[in-house]
Design an enzyme around this catalytic site. Structure first.
Site, PDB file in Angstrom:
ATOM      1  N   TYR A 124     -69.834 -29.085  35.887  1.00 36.38           N
ATOM      2  CA  TYR A 124     -69.045 -29.104  34.655  1.00 36.38           C
ATOM      3  C   TYR A 124     -67.633 -28.575  34.892  1.00 36.38           C
ATOM      4  O   TYR A 124     -66.901 -28.311  33.942  1.00 36.38           O
ATOM      5  CB  TYR A 124     -69.728 -28.257  33.569  1.00 36.38           C
ATOM      6  CG  TYR A 124     -70.996 -28.879  33.035  1.00 36.38           C
ATOM      7  CD1 TYR A 124     -72.115 -29.005  33.843  1.00 36.38           C
ATOM      8  CD2 TYR A 124     -71.082 -29.324  31.731  1.00 36.38           C
ATOM      9  CE1 TYR A 124     -73.283 -29.569  33.377  1.00 36.38           C
ATOM     10  CE2 TYR A 124     -72.254 -29.885  31.235  1.00 36.38           C
ATOM     11  CZ  TYR A 124     -73.340 -30.007  32.069  1.00 36.38           C
ATOM     12  OH  TYR A 124     -74.499 -30.568  31.592  1.00 36.38           O
ATOM     13  N   LYS A 171     -81.391 -26.830  44.140  1.00 31.83           N
ATOM     14  CA  LYS A 171     -81.725 -27.985  44.982  1.00 31.83           C
ATOM     15  C   LYS A 171     -81.098 -27.711  46.356  1.00 31.83           C
ATOM     16  O   LYS A 171     -80.335 -28.515  46.902  1.00 31.83           O
ATOM     17  CB  LYS A 171     -81.157 -29.263  44.329  1.00 31.83           C
ATOM     18  CG  LYS A 171     -81.576 -30.551  44.977  1.00 31.83           C
ATOM     19  CD  LYS A 171     -82.944 -31.045  44.564  1.00 31.83           C
ATOM     20  CE  LYS A 171     -83.331 -32.260  45.355  1.00 31.83           C
ATOM     21  NZ  LYS A 171     -84.730 -32.664  45.175  1.00 31.83           N
ATOM     22  N   ASP A 204     -86.632 -30.358  40.887  1.00 32.41           N
ATOM     23  CA  ASP A 204     -87.557 -31.457  40.551  1.00 32.41           C
ATOM     24  C   ASP A 204     -88.978 -30.921  40.358  1.00 32.41           C
ATOM     25  O   ASP A 204     -89.674 -31.281  39.402  1.00 32.41           O
ATOM     26  CB  ASP A 204     -87.510 -32.609  41.574  1.00 32.41           C
ATOM     27  CG  ASP A 204     -87.243 -32.166  42.994  1.00 32.41           C
ATOM     28  OD1 ASP A 204     -86.942 -30.971  43.194  1.00 32.41           O
ATOM     29  OD2 ASP A 204     -87.347 -32.987  43.914  1.00 32.41           O
ATOM     30  N   ASP A 228     -78.846 -27.087  31.781  1.00 33.76           N
ATOM     31  CA  ASP A 228     -78.630 -27.931  30.600  1.00 33.76           C
ATOM     32  C   ASP A 228     -79.812 -28.890  30.419  1.00 33.76           C
ATOM     33  O   ASP A 228     -80.405 -28.995  29.345  1.00 33.76           O
ATOM     34  CB  ASP A 228     -77.323 -28.711  30.783  1.00 33.76           C
ATOM     35  CG  ASP A 228     -76.855 -29.347  29.488  1.00 33.76           C
ATOM     36  OD1 ASP A 228     -77.390 -28.996  28.417  1.00 33.76           O
ATOM     37  OD2 ASP A 228     -75.944 -30.199  29.539  1.00 33.76           O
TER      38      ASP A 228
END
Ligand code: NAD
Length: 332
Positions: A124, A171, A204, A228
């Site tokens: 962002y 990740k 994930d 988010d």
């Protein structure tokens, strides 16, 4: 002395849910004076910007704001007012409690965890450009300073709220540098909190685990985008976006707002569930030490939910936004 709070109605369902939240706060007896300003589409023509300076000045002066959702055009148009506010005021922590309520149908019972989302950088950061005509790049920024700050915030929140565990989501197996840095900061700071369990889960896998066993989580800390996405998903576990409150917290300033957006599909129809805005208001009242008022509203919501007969449409009932709010006021 009354505390002055900046009130921003926002776009879409914003004015509907924020006006009833204000009514409910006033009915609770909280000692608040409102300074109403607006941002978003409604002021764009007049000020040539969706975020006029006077809005920022009002929040800086009062240090606390209650805000409705604001439209962000997709794929063009003005930049997100929400992201601009969070970055300008350095509201680095986005706190989103996820809780199941007795009387409300949801996928899982006994859910009670908090998502702490880094709010100022990650994907962002707003650094995007075209590379020729046929490729585009978005740059993900992860810094040690912001990662340390958000991780520390999550552990302090866990300590204050007597929570047992903090889970970092990342990740780092693929984004070894950016998410790797976030994870290293998490592991370093976790060492300072021996009484709190720490663990890390790849985003994930976390998505599956949260859907299957959300009761296993207490405090989740994540970089901006993962936080988010996971928080909207988590709202779905406990009854939907109409039930998900949020707070954007900085060192001195805090802006409270529902997790949901402007919901253009139901805007102006008296169909919006105002609970996210009301729960955000309760977080705001606690932040300014208006505990008695916060508790009164919390109890009223819980009574209405337990009866299970007078709810908004998204929760399986047939009350409009205003009528539902009236029901809560009756129970205060
Ligand atoms: P959304 O959250 O507005 O709506 C998603 C779905 O949830 C819709 O079907 C909507 O009807 C439903 N919903 C949301 N809030 C509800 C409520 N209180 N009661 C009942 N149903 C509710 O998400 P979107 O459609 O992706 O976004 C619409 C606009 O909102 C976009 O411009 C987006 O950028 C903006 N947005 C703003 C914020 C913010 O201001 N903080 C947050 C998210 C999205």
């Amino acid at each position: 002395m009354a505390k002055t709070v900046t009130l921003i109605h926002g776009d879409g369902i914003g004015p509907e849910v924020i006006s009833v939240a204000k009514k409910i706060i006033d009915a609770s007896g909280a000692n608040i004076e409102w300074e109403e300003v607006n941002a978003g589409e409604s002021v764009l023509d007049k000020y040539k910007t969706p975020l006029p300076d006077y809005v920022i000045e009002s929040i800086k002066k009062n240090k606390v704001a209650l805000k409705g959702p604001i439209t962000t055009p997709v794929g063009g148009g003005f930049r997100s007012v929400n992201v601009a506010l969070r970055q300008t005021l350095n509201l680095y922590a986005n706190v989103r409690p996820i809780k199941s309520y007795e009387g409300i149908y949801c996928l899982h019972k006994n859910v009670d965890f908090i998502i702490v989302r880094e709010n100022t950088e990650g994907l962002y950061a707003g650094i995007e450009h075209m590379v020729g005509d046929d490729a585009a790049e978005s740059i993900k920024v992860i810094t040690k300073k912001a990662s340390n700050k958000i991780v520390k915030f999550a552990f302090e929140l866990a300590k204050k709220d007597t929570r047992k565990k903090v889970t970092a989501v990342h990740k780092a197996n693929i984004m070894k540098l950016s998410d790797g840095l976030f994870l290293r900061c998490f592991k370093n700071i976790a060492n300072e909190y021996n009484n709190i369990i720490s663990e890390d889960v790849i985003v994930d896998a976390m998505s599956m685990k949260l859907v299957q066993t959300p009761q296993n989580y207490d405090v989740i800390v994540a970089p901006n985008l993962y936080g988010d996405i996971l928080s909207d998903m988590a709202a779905g576990l406990v009854g939907g976006l109409g039930l998900a409150p949020g707070a954007n917290i900085g060192d001195e300033i805090a802006v409270f707002e529902p997790v949901h957006g402007t919901a253009p599909d139901i805007a102006g129809k008296n169909l919006a569930n105002p609970i996210s805005a009301i729960l955000s208001s309760i977080m705001m009242l606690k932040h300014i030490d208006e505990y008695e008022a916060a508790l009164k509203i919390e109890n009223a919501i819980s009574k209405v939910f337990k009866k299970n007969s007078k709810l908004t449409k998204d929760l399986g009932g047939n009350l409009g936004t205003k009528e539902f709010a009236q029901e809560i006021i009756k129970n205060i």
